[in-house]
Design a protein around this motif. Structure first.
Motif, mmCIF file in Angstrom:
data_model
loop_
_atom_site.group_PDB
_atom_site.id
_atom_site.type_symbol
_atom_site.label_atom_id
_atom_site.label_comp_id
_atom_site.label_asym_id
_atom_site.label_seq_id
_atom_site.Cartn_x
_atom_site.Cartn_y
_atom_site.Cartn_z
ATOM 1 N N ASP A 525 -0.603 82.972 75.546
ATOM 2 C CA ASP A 525 -0.737 83.367 74.147
ATOM 3 C C ASP A 525 0.584 83.198 73.402
ATOM 4 O O ASP A 525 0.618 82.762 72.234
ATOM 5 N N ALA A 526 1.680 83.548 74.038
ATOM 6 C CA ALA A 526 2.992 83.411 73.390
ATOM 7 C C ALA A 526 3.320 81.945 73.113
ATOM 8 O O ALA A 526 3.873 81.600 72.071
ATOM 9 N N ARG A 527 2.971 81.059 74.060
ATOM 10 C CA ARG A 527 3.238 79.635 73.849
ATOM 11 C C ARG A 527 2.470 79.117 72.625
ATOM 12 O O ARG A 527 3.023 78.366 71.802
ATOM 13 N N ALA A 528 1.184 79.539 72.509
ATOM 14 C CA ALA A 528 0.401 79.087 71.368
ATOM 15 C C ALA A 528 1.015 79.567 70.046
ATOM 16 O O ALA A 528 1.085 78.822 69.060
ATOM 17 N N ALA A 529 1.489 80.832 70.036
ATOM 18 C CA ALA A 529 2.084 81.360 68.804
ATOM 19 C C ALA A 529 3.386 80.647 68.465
ATOM 20 O O ALA A 529 3.626 80.254 67.315
ATOM 21 N N PHE A 530 4.247 80.445 69.460
ATOM 22 C CA PHE A 530 5.542 79.795 69.196
ATOM 23 C C PHE A 530 5.351 78.341 68.777
ATOM 24 O O PHE A 530 6.122 77.805 67.976
ATOM 25 N N THR A 531 4.316 77.697 69.321
ATOM 26 C CA THR A 531 4.066 76.296 68.952
ATOM 27 C C THR A 531 3.701 76.172 67.473
ATOM 28 O O THR A 531 4.114 75.218 66.787
ATOM 29 N N ARG A 532 2.952 77.113 66.972
ATOM 30 C CA ARG A 532 2.563 77.070 65.566
ATOM 31 C C ARG A 532 3.740 77.408 64.650
ATOM 32 O O ARG A 532 3.836 76.921 63.520
ATOM 33 N N LEU A 533 4.638 78.273 65.102
ATOM 34 C CA LEU A 533 5.783 78.667 64.273
ATOM 35 C C LEU A 533 6.925 77.668 64.326
ATOM 36 O O LEU A 533 7.751 77.624 63.397
ATOM 37 N N PHE A 534 6.987 76.892 65.425
ATOM 38 C CA PHE A 534 8.152 76.046 65.630
ATOM 39 C C PHE A 534 8.422 75.087 64.462
ATOM 40 O O PHE A 534 9.570 74.980 64.001
ATOM 41 N N PRO A 535 7.433 74.365 63.935
ATOM 42 C CA PRO A 535 7.747 73.408 62.842
ATOM 43 C C PRO A 535 8.307 74.089 61.581
ATOM 44 O O PRO A 535 9.047 73.453 60.829
ATOM 45 N N HIS A 536 7.941 75.316 61.342
ATOM 46 C CA HIS A 536 8.436 76.003 60.150
ATOM 47 C C HIS A 536 9.873 76.475 60.335
ATOM 48 O O HIS A 536 10.673 76.421 59.388
ATOM 49 N N PHE A 537 10.222 76.940 61.551
ATOM 50 C CA PHE A 537 11.576 77.433 61.790
ATOM 51 C C PHE A 537 12.540 76.307 62.126
ATOM 52 O O PHE A 537 13.741 76.427 61.881
ATOM 53 N N PHE A 538 12.010 75.266 62.756
ATOM 54 C CA PHE A 538 12.897 74.174 63.180
ATOM 55 C C PHE A 538 12.298 72.847 62.715
ATOM 56 O O PHE A 538 11.762 72.078 63.537
ATOM 57 N N PRO A 539 12.334 72.578 61.401
ATOM 58 C CA PRO A 539 11.763 71.320 60.888
ATOM 59 C C PRO A 539 12.519 70.103 61.408
ATOM 60 O O PRO A 539 13.725 70.164 61.609
ATOM 61 N N LYS A 540 11.767 69.056 61.650
ATOM 62 C CA LYS A 540 12.318 67.785 62.098
ATOM 63 C C LYS A 540 13.019 67.881 63.455
ATOM 64 O O LYS A 540 13.921 67.114 63.753
ATOM 65 N N GLN A 541 12.617 68.848 64.295
ATOM 66 C CA GLN A 541 13.164 68.965 65.645
ATOM 67 C C GLN A 541 12.015 68.843 66.660
ATOM 68 O O GLN A 541 10.887 69.232 66.403
ATOM 69 N N THR A 542 12.357 68.290 67.826
ATOM 70 C CA THR A 542 11.351 68.109 68.876
ATOM 71 C C THR A 542 11.114 69.442 69.601
ATOM 72 O O THR A 542 12.060 70.102 70.030
ATOM 73 N N GLN A 543 9.859 69.790 69.744
ATOM 74 C CA GLN A 543 9.518 71.069 70.390
ATOM 75 C C GLN A 543 9.712 70.948 71.905
ATOM 76 O O GLN A 543 9.211 70.022 72.529
ATOM 77 N N PRO A 544 10.409 71.901 72.564
ATOM 78 C CA PRO A 544 10.578 71.873 74.037
ATOM 79 C C PRO A 544 9.231 72.070 74.740
ATOM 80 O O PRO A 544 8.371 72.817 74.288
ATOM 81 N N GLN A 545 9.079 71.395 75.857
ATOM 82 C CA GLN A 545 7.837 71.516 76.630
ATOM 83 C C GLN A 545 7.859 72.719 77.568
ATOM 84 O O GLN A 545 6.826 73.272 77.907
ATOM 85 N N ILE A 546 9.053 73.110 77.998
ATOM 86 C CA ILE A 546 9.184 74.248 78.913
ATOM 87 C C ILE A 546 9.158 75.533 78.106
ATOM 88 O O ILE A 546 9.882 75.675 77.117
ATOM 89 N N PHE A 547 8.329 76.482 78.529
ATOM 90 C CA PHE A 547 8.128 77.692 77.733
ATOM 91 C C PHE A 547 9.416 78.507 77.598
ATOM 92 O O PHE A 547 9.691 79.051 76.527
ATOM 93 N N SER A 548 10.186 78.610 78.648
ATOM 94 C CA SER A 548 11.403 79.421 78.565
ATOM 95 C C SER A 548 12.378 78.865 77.527
ATOM 96 O O SER A 548 12.997 79.616 76.759
ATOM 97 N N GLU A 549 12.497 77.525 77.444
ATOM 98 C CA GLU A 549 13.383 76.928 76.435
ATOM 99 C C GLU A 549 12.803 77.124 75.040
ATOM 100 O O GLU A 549 13.548 77.349 74.069
#
Length: 637
Positions: A525-549
Motif C-alpha cells: 500500500d505504501a508503494r502505491a501511495a508513494f508512486t502516485r505522489l512521486f511525480p508531484h514532489f520530484f518532477p522530471k526525476q526517475t522513480q526508484p524501483q526499490i521500495f526502500s530507496e
C-alpha cells in the motif's frame, strides 16, 4: 509323605479393574500385544505368544523381554509362569538399581552375590504356577523391599503376551509348557566366584546407598521411581535408564501417573499401610540426562549366558526337589485338596505362607532354612534337609568326590560296573560340552564387551547431539520471539493463533509469519501511495524501483509537503500576473507587490469575483477540476 504337586491352572478371571490398571499403565496401546483367554481352564497360547499374569505386567514385565531376564530364565531352566509376582519385582528393582543408581548394566556376577532360588511349596502342596521364589542371601545386606505377605488371587489373572523382536536379535524365551515339572538345578544357588573382585565396588556402593545418613535409599523408593518415570525395567529398551530424558523419552510406555494411581500401585506392591507415606522421590538422585554419569565412570557388562540361535541346551538337574515335609504329616491339613481349593486355603495361593523345603547349596553342605515369600525373602537359621531313599541312592555327578561310597555305587556285580561306566561316559561327554561352551562364551564375551563399548560411545555422541540440537532450537525460538516483540512495538498490532500446534517453535514461527503478511500488505500500500505522489514532489526525476530507496526520497531533512505547497503558491501568483498582463491593463507592479499597502478584504472580493472565470482558464491549461462536494465549496469566503 512327599508334597503333592499341583498345576494351579484354572479359568482366567481378569476384572474390569485389572483392565483399567493395564490401560493406565500404557500396556494396552499396541493392538494384539495382549490377548485375553476365553473359557479355557488351561492356557493354550497361539504361536508367538507366551503366558503371563496381570501382576507380572504391572511389576515391570513387557515385551520384547530384557536380555537379562531372558538369561535368567535360561540359566535357571524355568518359565515365566513359575515365578511369583514378588520375584518379578525383585528383578525389576535390581535392573533399576544397576542402571539408575550404580550406572551400569544389570550385572550377572552381582546378581549371584545377592540372590538365589528356592521352591515355593507347603507341607502338602508343591506349586507349579508360582513354584519358584527369588530370595536374598541371608548374609547379604540388601534393600528392604517390604514385600506384601501375599498377593491375593494372582494365579487366576493370567493372559497371553505377544513376543517381539529387537532388530535382528530374537529375544525369545522357552515355549510355554504349563505341565512341566519344576526341577531344582545347581545354578539355583550358584555363587559368584571370579566375579567377586569385579563386583566389590558395586557391593560397596549398595552399602553406601542404604546407610548414608539422610540419603538412605530403599526398595520402595526404587519401585516408586520406575513407576514414576513410566519405564518397564524387564523390557528390552533402546537406551539404558541412565540416559532417561524425561517426558519425551522413547522408552516410556505412558504419560505420568496421577499421584493417586502411583500411591495405589506402590502400596499394592509393598506392605506399606495407609498411614505410611509413599515416597515422592528418591533420597539419592538417580542418573539421567540431567544427572549424567561421572567422567571416567566404568560401565560394566555381564549377562547370564544365553542360548545360541534361540535353542535351549540341556541343563544339569541336581534334584527334582521332592523332599519330605519338614513337619509331621499329621500337622498338615487338606493335603488332597484341588488346585483351586488349595490356592484359596493358602491366602489365594500367596508365595507359600508356610515353610517350604530348603534350597541345595552348590557344595551340598550348607542348607537354607525354610523361607516364606515375604518382603525380605531372606533365610535366618540353617536347617537339615531331609532326603528320600531314592535320592540317597541316586548318583549325582556334582556331589563332592567323597559323598558317594564306592561300595554303594559300584556294588559287586558286573551290572553295577556297566552302570558306572555309562555314568562315567555321560559325565565325560557333559564335561566336553561344558568346556566347549566355556570357550565359546569367552570368545563371545570379548565381542560383546567391544560392542558394548562402541554402543556406549555412540550413545554418548547421540546424547551430545541431542543436547546441542535442543540448545540450537531454544536459540532459534528466542530469536523468533524477539522479532515478534519488535514488530508489535513498531506496528502496534499483535496476533493470537486460533489453532496452535502446542509446539513452541512452530507456534512462534506461525505468529512471525502473520506479522510478515501484515508487513507485506502495508509495504504494498505504501508503494502505491508513494508512486502516485512521486511525480508531484520530484518532477522530471526517475522513480526508484526499490521500495526502500523510494521511501527515503520522502524522508529528507526539509518538509517536502511545505515546499510543494509553496511552489504551488508561487506558480499561482505568477499565473495571476500573467493573466493580468495578458488583459493589457496597466498595473503598477511595484505597488501591487507591496503587501503593506494591500487591503485584505479588497483582495478577497477580487478573488471571489474572478472565481467564476477560473474554470475557463483551467480548461484552457488542460486541467479538469474535480466536481466532488469538497472541491465545489468556495475556497474564499
Amino acid at each position: 509323605m512327599e508334597p503333592a504337586e499341583i498345576s494351579g491352572w484354572e479359568r482366567s478371571k481378569i476384572s474390569n479393574q485389572d483392565l483399567k490398571t493395564l490401560k493406565t499403565l500404557g500396556l494396552l496401546k499396541k493392538e494384539e500385544a495382549l490377548l485375553f483367554p476365553g473359557d479355557e481352564s488351561f492356557p493354550t497360547p497361539r504361536i508367538g505368544y507366551r503366558v503371563t499374569f496381570v501382576d507380572h505386567l504391572i511389576r515391570g514385565l513387557s515385551t520384547p523381554i530384557h536380555e537379562f531376564l531372558r538369561g535368567l530364565l535360561f540359566v535357571y531352566g524355568i518359565q515365566l509362569h513359575q515365578l511369583t509376582p514378588n520375584s518379578i519385582l525383585h528383578i525389576s528393582i535390581f535392573i533399576t538399581l544397576c542402571e539408575c543408581f550404580l550406572g551400569t548394566h544389570p550385572h550377572w556376577g552381582l546378581w549371584k552375590r545377592i540372590f538365589y532360588l528356592r521352591r515355593n511349596s507347603s507341607r502338602s502342596v508343591a506349586y507349579n504356577v508360582g513354584g519358584i521364589v527369588i530370595c536374598v542371601r541371608p548374609e547379604v545386606d540388601y534393600f528392604d523391599v517390604k514385600f506384601p505377605d501375599s498377593v491375593q488371587g494372582w494365579r487366576r489373572r493370567w493372559l497371553y503376551i505377544q513376543e517381539e523382536h529387537v532388530d535382528s536379535q530374537e529375544y525369545n524365551i522357552a515355549p510355554f509348557d504349563g505341565a512341566a515339572k519344576i526341577l531344582r538345578r545347581r545354578s539355583w544357588d550358584a555363587e559368584a566366584s571370579e566375579e567377586k573382585t569385579a563386583t566389590n565396588a558395586l557391593m560397596k556402593r549398595i552399602c553406601e546407598l542404604q546407610n548414608t545418613r539422610g540419603k538412605e535409599l530403599s526398595g520402595v523408593q526404587i519401585t516408586a521411581h520406575f513407576l514414576r518415570i513410566r519405564m518397564q525395567p524387564l523390557q528390552a529398551r533402546k537406551n539404558p535408564l541412565w540416559m532417561y530424558v524425561g517426558e519425551e523419552d522413547v522408552d516410556r510406555v505412558s504419560k505420568d501417573l496421577s499421584v493417586k494411581d502411583l500411591e495405589k500401585l506402590v502400596r499394592r506392591f509393598s506392605s506399606l499401610s495407609k498411614k505410611d507415606k509413599v515416597p515422592t522421590s528418591c533420597r539419592v538422585e538417580p542418573y539421567s540426562s540431567t544427572n549424567a554419569l561421572p567422567k571416567n565412570h566404568q560401565i560394566l557388562s555381564s549377562l547370564p549366558p544365553l542360548p545360541e540361535g534361540g535353542e535351549v541346551d540341556e541343563r544339569i538337574v541336581v534334584t527334582d526337589d521332592s523332599q519330605a515335609p519338614s513337619r509331621p504329616e499329621s500337622e498338615v491339613a487338606g493335603s488332597h485338596k484341588s488346585a483351586a481349593s488349595s490356592e484359596r486355603s493358602e491366602s489365594e495361593a500367596s508365595e507359600s505362607v508356610r515353610s517350604p523345603p530348603s534350597a541345595v547349596s552348590p557344595k551340598n553342605k550348607r542348607k537354607r532354612d525354610e523361607i516364606e515369600d515375604s518382603g525380605t525373602s531372606k533365610a535366618t537359621e540353617p536347617a537339615v534337609e531331609e532326603t528320600t531313599p531314592e535320592e540317597e541312592g541316586a548318583f549325582n555327578p556334582y556331589d563332592d568326590a567323597g559323598s558317594v561310597s564306592s561300595t554303594d555305587f559300584f556294588g559287586s556285580s558286573s551290572e553295577s560296573l556297566d552302570r558306572a561306566d555309562k555314568h562315567a561316559e555321560d559325565l565325560a561327554a557333559k564335561l566336553e560340552r561344558s568346556e566347549k561352551a566355556r570357550e565359546r562364551a569367552e570368545r563371545e564375551a570379548a565381542t560383546v564387551e567391544d560392542l558394548r563399548q562402541r554402543l556406549h560411545k555412540a550413545e554418548e555422541a547421540l546424547s551430545d547431539n541431542v543436547s546441542q540440537q535442543i540448545a540450537r532450537e531454544n536459540a532459534i525460538i528466542a530469536r523468533l520471539e524477539t522479532q515478534n516483540r519488535w514488530f508489535v512495538r513498531k506496528m502496534g498490532e499483535d496476533f493470537t493463533l486460533h489453532e496452535a500446534e502446542e509446539d513452541r517453535l512452530l507456534d512462534t514461527l506461525s505468529v512471525l509469519e502473520l506479522h510478515g503478511d501484515l508487513a507485506r500488505i502495508n509495504i504494498s500500500d505504501a508503494r502505491a501511495a508513494f508512486t502516485r505522489l512521486f511525480p508531484h514532489f520530484f518532477p522530471k526525476q526517475t522513480q526508484p524501483q526499490i521500495f526502500s530507496e523510494l521511501a527515503k526520497r520522502f524522508l529528507p531533512e526539509e518538509d517536502l509537503a511545505l515546499a510543494y505547497r509553496e511552489e504551488n503558491l508561487k506558480v499561482g501568483v505568477e499565473g495571476t500576473i500573467a493573466l493580468v498582463a495578458n488583459s493589457r491593463q496597466d498595473v503598477d507592479w511595484a505597488k501591487g507587490g507591496d503587501h503593506k499597502g494591500m487591503n485584505k478584504e479588497k483582495w478577497k472580493t477580487l478573488v471571489k469575483a474572478a472565481k467564476p472565470h477560473s474554470k475557463k482558464i483551467l480548461a484552457f491549461l488542460g486541467h479538469k477540476p474535480s466536481t466532488s462536494a469538497r472541491t465545489a465549496k468556495p475556497e474564499v469566503k
